[in-house]
Design a protein around this motif. Structure first.
Motif, PDB file in Angstrom:
ATOM      1  N   ALA A  41      48.889  45.685  26.972  1.00 52.52           N
ATOM      2  CA  ALA A  41      48.995  46.402  28.253  1.00 52.52           C
ATOM      3  C   ALA A  41      47.717  47.186  28.539  1.00 52.52           C
ATOM      4  O   ALA A  41      47.239  47.202  29.682  1.00 52.52           O
ATOM      5  N   VAL A  42      47.151  47.822  27.533  1.00 53.08           N
ATOM      6  CA  VAL A  42      45.917  48.591  27.722  1.00 53.08           C
ATOM      7  C   VAL A  42      44.770  47.660  28.102  1.00 53.08           C
ATOM      8  O   VAL A  42      43.998  47.947  29.024  1.00 53.08           O
ATOM      9  N   ILE A  43      44.654  46.542  27.416  1.00 55.34           N
ATOM     10  CA  ILE A  43      43.578  45.592  27.717  1.00 55.34           C
ATOM     11  C   ILE A  43      43.750  45.010  29.112  1.00 55.34           C
ATOM     12  O   ILE A  43      42.793  44.896  29.880  1.00 55.34           O
ATOM     13  N   ALA A  44      44.982  44.656  29.482  1.00 54.76           N
ATOM     14  CA  ALA A  44      45.238  44.113  30.817  1.00 54.76           C
ATOM     15  C   ALA A  44      44.920  45.140  31.897  1.00 54.76           C
ATOM     16  O   ALA A  44      44.303  44.804  32.921  1.00 54.76           O
ATOM     17  N   ALA A  45      45.318  46.381  31.688  1.00 54.35           N
ATOM     18  CA  ALA A  45      45.028  47.428  32.671  1.00 54.35           C
ATOM     19  C   ALA A  45      43.523  47.624  32.807  1.00 54.35           C
ATOM     20  O   ALA A  45      43.010  47.777  33.926  1.00 54.35           O
ATOM     21  N   PHE A  46      42.797  47.606  31.713  1.00 54.97           N
ATOM     22  CA  PHE A  46      41.344  47.750  31.763  1.00 54.97           C
ATOM     23  C   PHE A  46      40.715  46.606  32.548  1.00 54.97           C
ATOM     24  O   PHE A  46      39.832  46.825  33.384  1.00 54.97           O
ATOM     25  N   MET A  47      41.177  45.388  32.307  1.00 58.96           N
ATOM     26  CA  MET A  47      40.628  44.234  33.021  1.00 58.96           C
ATOM     27  C   MET A  47      40.915  44.325  34.518  1.00 58.96           C
ATOM     28  O   MET A  47      40.025  44.060  35.335  1.00 58.96           O
ATOM     29  N   ILE A  48      42.126  44.701  34.869  1.00 60.93           N
ATOM     30  CA  ILE A  48      42.493  44.791  36.286  1.00 60.93           C
ATOM     31  C   ILE A  48      41.688  45.887  36.982  1.00 60.93           C
ATOM     32  O   ILE A  48      41.147  45.676  38.075  1.00 60.93           O
ATOM     33  N   LEU A  49      41.604  47.052  36.349  1.00 56.55           N
ATOM     34  CA  LEU A  49      40.853  48.152  36.966  1.00 56.55           C
ATOM     35  C   LEU A  49      39.360  47.844  37.053  1.00 56.55           C
ATOM     36  O   LEU A  49      38.706  48.201  38.039  1.00 56.55           O
ATOM     37  N   THR A  50      38.810  47.174  36.061  1.00 61.82           N
ATOM     38  CA  THR A  50      37.402  46.799  36.094  1.00 61.82           C
ATOM     39  C   THR A  50      37.143  45.798  37.222  1.00 61.82           C
ATOM     40  O   THR A  50      36.163  45.922  37.962  1.00 61.82           O
ATOM     41  N   THR A  51      38.031  44.826  37.370  1.00 60.58           N
ATOM     42  CA  THR A  51      37.891  43.846  38.444  1.00 60.58           C
ATOM     43  C   THR A  51      38.000  44.515  39.808  1.00 60.58           C
ATOM     44  O   THR A  51      37.206  44.240  40.717  1.00 60.58           O
ATOM     45  N   ALA A  52      38.960  45.418  39.965  1.00 65.13           N
ATOM     46  CA  ALA A  52      39.129  46.123  41.234  1.00 65.13           C
ATOM     47  C   ALA A  52      37.900  46.971  41.550  1.00 65.13           C
ATOM     48  O   ALA A  52      37.436  47.015  42.701  1.00 65.13           O
ATOM     49  N   ALA A  53      37.353  47.636  40.551  1.00 68.53           N
ATOM     50  CA  ALA A  53      36.156  48.449  40.774  1.00 68.53           C
ATOM     51  C   ALA A  53      34.969  47.577  41.163  1.00 68.53           C
ATOM     52  O   ALA A  53      34.169  47.949  42.042  1.00 68.53           O
ATOM     53  N   PHE A  54      34.829  46.422  40.544  1.00 68.00           N
ATOM     54  CA  PHE A  54      33.730  45.512  40.880  1.00 68.00           C
ATOM     55  C   PHE A  54      33.867  45.016  42.321  1.00 68.00           C
ATOM     56  O   PHE A  54      32.891  44.995  43.084  1.00 68.00           O
ATOM     57  N   VAL A  55      35.075  44.617  42.715  1.00 63.50           N
ATOM     58  CA  VAL A  55      35.313  44.148  44.084  1.00 63.50           C
ATOM     59  C   VAL A  55      35.024  45.280  45.069  1.00 63.50           C
ATOM     60  O   VAL A  55      34.382  45.068  46.110  1.00 63.50           O
ATOM     61  N   PHE A  56      35.490  46.480  44.768  1.00 56.34           N
ATOM     62  CA  PHE A  56      35.237  47.623  45.641  1.00 56.34           C
ATOM     63  C   PHE A  56      33.732  47.885  45.771  1.00 56.34           C
ATOM     64  O   PHE A  56      33.230  48.158  46.863  1.00 56.34           O
ATOM     65  N   ALA A  57      32.991  47.774  44.671  1.00 57.93           N
ATOM     66  CA  ALA A  57      31.545  47.993  44.716  1.00 57.93           C
ATOM     67  C   ALA A  57      30.851  46.931  45.571  1.00 57.93           C
ATOM     68  O   ALA A  57      29.954  47.244  46.354  1.00 57.93           O
ATOM     69  N   VAL A  58      31.268  45.693  45.427  1.00 60.54           N
ATOM     70  CA  VAL A  58      30.679  44.619  46.231  1.00 60.54           C
ATOM     71  C   VAL A  58      30.967  44.846  47.704  1.00 60.54           C
ATOM     72  O   VAL A  58      30.074  44.717  48.554  1.00 60.54           O
ATOM     73  N   VAL A  59      32.193  45.189  48.054  1.00 59.60           N
ATOM     74  CA  VAL A  59      32.559  45.452  49.443  1.00 59.60           C
ATOM     75  C   VAL A  59      31.755  46.644  49.976  1.00 59.60           C
ATOM     76  O   VAL A  59      31.266  46.617  51.116  1.00 59.60           O
ATOM     77  N   ALA A  60      31.584  47.678  49.184  1.00 61.22           N
ATOM     78  CA  ALA A  60      30.811  48.840  49.627  1.00 61.22           C
ATOM     79  C   ALA A  60      29.350  48.485  49.875  1.00 61.22           C
ATOM     80  O   ALA A  60      28.751  48.938  50.867  1.00 61.22           O
ATOM     81  N   VAL A  61      28.765  47.668  49.019  1.00 62.92           N
ATOM     82  CA  VAL A  61      27.369  47.257  49.203  1.00 62.92           C
ATOM     83  C   VAL A  61      27.224  46.392  50.454  1.00 62.92           C
ATOM     84  O   VAL A  61      26.298  46.577  51.243  1.00 62.92           O
ATOM     85  N   VAL A  62      28.128  45.454  50.627  1.00 63.23           N
ATOM     86  CA  VAL A  62      28.070  44.575  51.805  1.00 63.23           C
ATOM     87  C   VAL A  62      28.251  45.383  53.077  1.00 63.23           C
ATOM     88  O   VAL A  62      27.536  45.188  54.067  1.00 63.23           O
TER      89      VAL A  62
END
Length: 66
Positions: A41-62
């Motif tokens: 559960a901890v690893i899955a949560a880390f992966m999901i939050l990392t992916t969401a943060a990356f997508v948010f960063a890409v959207v913010a840059v664009v």
């Protein structure tokens, strides 16, 4: 102060070290037998939050480039 004598007779049958180890393994298993749900559960949560943060960063840059 001395300790009182044991109520067991000195020749009482005591389990051997191997017998005690077997009883512990039967009762608790080994560390490999323990559930790994929390770690997954901890690893899955880390992966999901990392992916969401990356997508948010890409959207913010664009958005900032427009």
């Amino acid at each position: 102060m001395t300790t009182p004598p044991s109520p067991d007779p000195p020749d009482a049958r005591r389990p051997s070290r191997q017998e005690l180890d077997r009883q512990v393994r039967e009762r608790y298993g080994t560390w490999r037998d323990q559930p790994r749900g929390l770690a997954c559960a901890v690893i899955a949560a880390f992966m999901i939050l990392t992916t969401a943060a990356f997508v948010f960063a890409v959207v913010a840059v664009v958005t900032a480039m427009r």
